[in-house]
Scaffold this motif. Structure first.
Motif, mmCIF file in Angstrom:
data_model
loop_
_atom_site.group_PDB
_atom_site.id
_atom_site.type_symbol
_atom_site.label_atom_id
_atom_site.label_comp_id
_atom_site.label_asym_id
_atom_site.label_seq_id
_atom_site.Cartn_x
_atom_site.Cartn_y
_atom_site.Cartn_z
ATOM 1 N N SER A 282 0.832 -1.192 0.000
ATOM 2 C CA SER A 282 0.000 0.000 0.000
ATOM 3 C C SER A 282 0.875 1.253 0.000
ATOM 4 O O SER A 282 1.810 1.357 0.794
ATOM 5 C CB SER A 282 -0.906 -0.023 1.237
ATOM 6 O OG SER A 282 -1.690 1.126 1.243
ATOM 7 N N GLY A 283 0.591 2.161 -0.921
ATOM 8 C CA GLY A 283 1.358 3.407 -0.992
ATOM 9 C C GLY A 283 2.619 3.315 -1.834
ATOM 10 O O GLY A 283 3.367 4.273 -1.951
ATOM 11 N N ALA A 284 2.851 2.157 -2.461
ATOM 12 C CA ALA A 284 4.077 1.975 -3.258
ATOM 13 C C ALA A 284 4.037 2.776 -4.558
ATOM 14 O O ALA A 284 5.070 3.058 -5.155
ATOM 15 C CB ALA A 284 4.286 0.499 -3.568
ATOM 16 N N GLY A 285 2.823 3.114 -5.006
ATOM 17 C CA GLY A 285 2.701 3.894 -6.233
ATOM 18 C C GLY A 285 2.069 3.136 -7.388
ATOM 19 O O GLY A 285 2.208 3.521 -8.545
ATOM 20 N N LYS A 286 1.333 2.075 -7.078
ATOM 21 C CA LYS A 286 0.740 1.236 -8.137
ATOM 22 C C LYS A 286 -0.280 2.017 -8.972
ATOM 23 O O LYS A 286 -0.225 1.990 -10.200
ATOM 24 C CB LYS A 286 0.052 0.001 -7.513
ATOM 25 C CG LYS A 286 0.981 -0.887 -6.713
ATOM 26 C CD LYS A 286 0.250 -2.081 -6.159
ATOM 27 C CE LYS A 286 -0.811 -1.710 -5.130
ATOM 28 N NZ LYS A 286 -0.262 -1.061 -3.916
ATOM 29 N N THR A 287 -1.219 2.698 -8.278
ATOM 30 C CA THR A 287 -2.243 3.444 -9.019
ATOM 31 C C THR A 287 -1.598 4.581 -9.812
ATOM 32 O O THR A 287 -1.977 4.847 -10.951
ATOM 33 C CB THR A 287 -3.310 3.993 -8.042
ATOM 34 O OG1 THR A 287 -3.827 2.889 -7.290
ATOM 35 C CG2 THR A 287 -4.441 4.669 -8.766
ATOM 36 N N THR A 288 -0.571 5.191 -9.210
ATOM 37 C CA THR A 288 0.143 6.268 -9.905
ATOM 38 C C THR A 288 0.748 5.739 -11.199
ATOM 39 O O THR A 288 0.600 6.342 -12.260
ATOM 40 C CB THR A 288 1.268 6.826 -8.986
ATOM 41 O OG1 THR A 288 0.687 7.169 -7.732
ATOM 42 C CG2 THR A 288 1.937 8.032 -9.589
ATOM 43 N N GLN B 280 -4.738 15.525 -8.229
ATOM 44 C CA GLN B 280 -3.826 15.920 -7.147
ATOM 45 C C GLN B 280 -2.373 15.624 -7.490
ATOM 46 O O GLN B 280 -1.474 16.320 -7.047
ATOM 47 C CB GLN B 280 -4.204 15.196 -5.848
ATOM 48 C CG GLN B 280 -5.295 15.934 -5.085
ATOM 49 C CD GLN B 280 -5.867 15.095 -3.948
ATOM 50 O OE1 GLN B 280 -5.416 13.986 -3.688
ATOM 51 N NE2 GLN B 280 -6.871 15.640 -3.285
ATOM 52 N N MET B 281 -2.153 14.583 -8.281
ATOM 53 C CA MET B 281 -0.784 14.263 -8.705
ATOM 54 C C MET B 281 -0.327 15.178 -9.842
ATOM 55 O O MET B 281 0.785 15.039 -10.339
ATOM 56 C CB MET B 281 -0.697 12.801 -9.164
ATOM 57 C CG MET B 281 -0.354 11.821 -8.058
ATOM 58 S SD MET B 281 1.165 12.184 -7.174
ATOM 59 C CE MET B 281 2.383 11.527 -8.284
ATOM 60 N N ARG C 165 12.550 3.603 -1.541
ATOM 61 C CA ARG C 165 11.746 2.964 -2.585
ATOM 62 C C ARG C 165 12.665 2.352 -3.631
ATOM 63 O O ARG C 165 13.593 2.995 -4.102
ATOM 64 C CB ARG C 165 10.842 3.997 -3.250
ATOM 65 C CG ARG C 165 9.832 4.653 -2.303
ATOM 66 C CD ARG C 165 8.879 5.478 -3.160
ATOM 67 N NE ARG C 165 8.002 6.368 -2.433
ATOM 68 C CZ ARG C 165 6.835 6.007 -1.901
ATOM 69 N NH1 ARG C 165 6.439 4.762 -1.973
ATOM 70 N NH2 ARG C 165 6.064 6.900 -1.312
ATOM 71 N N ILE D 294 8.208 9.203 -5.954
ATOM 72 C CA ILE D 294 6.904 9.641 -6.459
ATOM 73 C C ILE D 294 6.885 11.161 -6.313
ATOM 74 O O ILE D 294 7.013 11.695 -5.210
ATOM 75 C CB ILE D 294 5.742 8.991 -5.682
ATOM 76 C CG1 ILE D 294 5.885 7.458 -5.706
ATOM 77 C CG2 ILE D 294 4.402 9.410 -6.276
ATOM 78 C CD1 ILE D 294 4.839 6.698 -4.915
HETATM 79 N N1 LIG Z 1 0.028 14.690 -4.568
HETATM 80 C C1 LIG Z 1 1.085 13.947 -4.257
HETATM 81 N N2 LIG Z 1 2.313 14.478 -4.218
HETATM 82 C C2 LIG Z 1 3.393 13.727 -3.903
HETATM 83 N N3 LIG Z 1 3.326 12.416 -3.618
HETATM 84 C C3 LIG Z 1 2.135 11.855 -3.632
HETATM 85 C C4 LIG Z 1 0.959 12.568 -3.961
HETATM 86 N N4 LIG Z 1 -0.070 11.716 -3.907
HETATM 87 C C5 LIG Z 1 0.441 10.536 -3.579
HETATM 88 N N5 LIG Z 1 1.764 10.616 -3.392
HETATM 89 C C6 LIG Z 1 2.651 9.514 -3.000
HETATM 90 O O1 LIG Z 1 2.171 8.351 -3.669
HETATM 91 C C7 LIG Z 1 1.838 7.353 -2.727
HETATM 92 C C8 LIG Z 1 0.555 6.657 -3.105
HETATM 93 O O2 LIG Z 1 0.640 6.253 -4.419
HETATM 94 P P1 LIG Z 1 -0.477 5.287 -4.998
HETATM 95 O O3 LIG Z 1 -1.822 5.695 -4.585
HETATM 96 O O4 LIG Z 1 -0.183 5.202 -6.437
HETATM 97 O O5 LIG Z 1 -0.072 3.955 -4.253
HETATM 98 P P2 LIG Z 1 -0.762 2.530 -4.366
HETATM 99 O O6 LIG Z 1 0.362 1.566 -4.473
HETATM 100 O O7 LIG Z 1 -1.782 2.541 -5.431
HETATM 101 O O8 LIG Z 1 -1.430 2.362 -2.942
HETATM 102 P P3 LIG Z 1 -2.749 1.514 -2.536
HETATM 103 O O9 LIG Z 1 -2.332 0.065 -2.548
HETATM 104 O O10 LIG Z 1 -3.010 1.987 -1.170
HETATM 105 O O11 LIG Z 1 -3.801 1.815 -3.526
HETATM 106 C C9 LIG Z 1 1.650 8.030 -1.420
HETATM 107 O O12 LIG Z 1 1.975 7.167 -0.364
HETATM 108 C C10 LIG Z 1 2.588 9.224 -1.526
HETATM 109 O O13 LIG Z 1 3.887 8.815 -1.123
#
Ligand SMILES: Nc1ncnc2c1ncn2[C@@H]1O[C@H](COP(=O)(O)OP(=O)(O)OP(=O)(O)O)[C@@H](O)[C@H]1O
Ligand SMILES: [Mg+2]
Length: 292
Positions: free
Chosen positions: A31-37, A71-72, A196, A217
């Motif tokens: 969670s929070g690794a950046g997958k959705t990003t 937001q990104m 990371r 990220i």
């Molecule tokens: N607006 C932003 N500016 C800078 N960094 C951000 C921003 N939004 C998110 N992040 C970083 O990106 C991370 C979340 O990325 P993302 O949502 O892609 O993760 P994920 O792997 O999809 O998480 P999950 O499994 O919870 O869905 C946050 O923990 C933060 O470190």
């Protein structure tokens, strides 16, 4: 193999130019690794290139994903949706088995063209929709096969349990079925910091980096990877040296094999020999044919 640009700065270098067209990539991370990003960046790059984008969400709803993308720093996402170049399939709350077996194939059948980018975020609930391993494999396999018909697929997968342990059922099955697997690793340091690291675990039909790379990220840029220390250098020192050793031993190798090997060398680079001692290799080649 045709390569497409991933949209992630630094990643294409690690994949020998980009993601293979019409392949399925799985991105694993906690969670929070950046997958959705990453899934969003991949679609965004395709839209820039005139490809269509399909975002299949199995978890968060469309509004939430749009909000996070804005937001990104990706405000234009709203325009792409208005222009219907970016399509959302919100499967959250659906019965996944029925969604994959019925709704998805009918969507694919209606889709015109085969050059879209499809993100599936995350695959994990599909794995949880049944406890039967055979059915899990069938569902994921079917989903990837269907979505690949409309273009290049990138699916995300949640990493649970011990950090870095990818041996669990729910990660192993999609990893086997994917053409390319990217691991986003988050390491919490004893000092309370977060490191990371990105690693390509496999990539069918392509060379790829085999080491870990730092990534960040960054708002407005998304995931950015440091390709330094990548073993994927264009250098051909090792193949050249191999050619020389082969030439010296030419008399000990059947000529048809010698020709085949020198031809193969044309396409090889230093990273292909990173795990092999050239002298040992030549010795084993000679041994292989010694009694022919
Ligand atoms: N607006 C932003 N500016 C800078 N960094 C951000 C921003 N939004 C998110 N992040 C970083 O990106 C991370 C979340 O990325 P993302 O949502 O892609 O993760 P994920 O792997 O999809 O998480 P999950 O499994 O919870 O869905 C946050 O923990 C933060 O470190
Ligand atoms: Mg996410």
């Amino acid at each position: 193999m045709n390569k497409i640009k991933s949209g992630v700065y630094g990643l294409n270098t690690l994949l020998d130019g980009g993601i293979n067209e019409n392949s399925a990539t799985v991105v694993i991370g906690c969670s929070g690794a950046g997958k959705t990003t990453l899934a969003t960046q991949f679609i965004r790059r395709g839209l820039e290139l005139g490809q269509e984008g399909i975002f299949v969400s199995l978890d968060e709803n469309k509004e939430q994903i749009i909000k996070e993308a804005v937001q990104m720093g990706w405000k234009k996402i709203v325009d792409y949706i208005d222009e219907e170049k970016l399509v959302f399939i919100d499967a959250s709350g659906h019965e996944f088995s029925a969604f994959i077996r019925k709704e998805l194939p009918s969507f694919v059948a209606d889709w015109k063209g085969a050059n879209a980018r499809i993100s599936i975020d995350p695959l994990t609930p599909v794995m949880w929709s049944t406890a039967d391993r055979y059915e899990q494999r069938e569902l994921i396999g079917f989903m990837l096969k269907e979505t690949r018909k409309v273009g290049t697929v990138l699916a995300t997968l949640e990493e649970h349990g011990m950090a870095g342990d990818l041996s669990g059922n729910e990660t192993v099955i999609p990893m086997y079925l994917a053409d390319c697997v990217i691991h986003l690793k988050s390491i919490h340091t004893p000092e309370g910091g977060l490191q990371r690291r990105l690693k390509i675990l496999k990539c069918r039909s392509s060379r790829h980096s085999k080491t870990e790379h730092r990534y960040s990220i960054v708002k407005g840029l998304g995931i950015v990877v440091d390709p330094e220390r990548s073993s994927l250098l264009p250098s051909k020192k090792m193949p050249d040296q191999f050619r020389k050793i082969l030439e010296q031993k030419k008399d000990s190798i059947p000529s048809r094999v010698y020709t085949r090997l020198t031809e193969a060398l044309e396409e090889l680079r230093d990273d292909d020999f990173s795990e092999i001692e050239l002298d040992t290799l030549v010795r084993e080649i000679i041994a292989e044919y010694s009694s022919d």
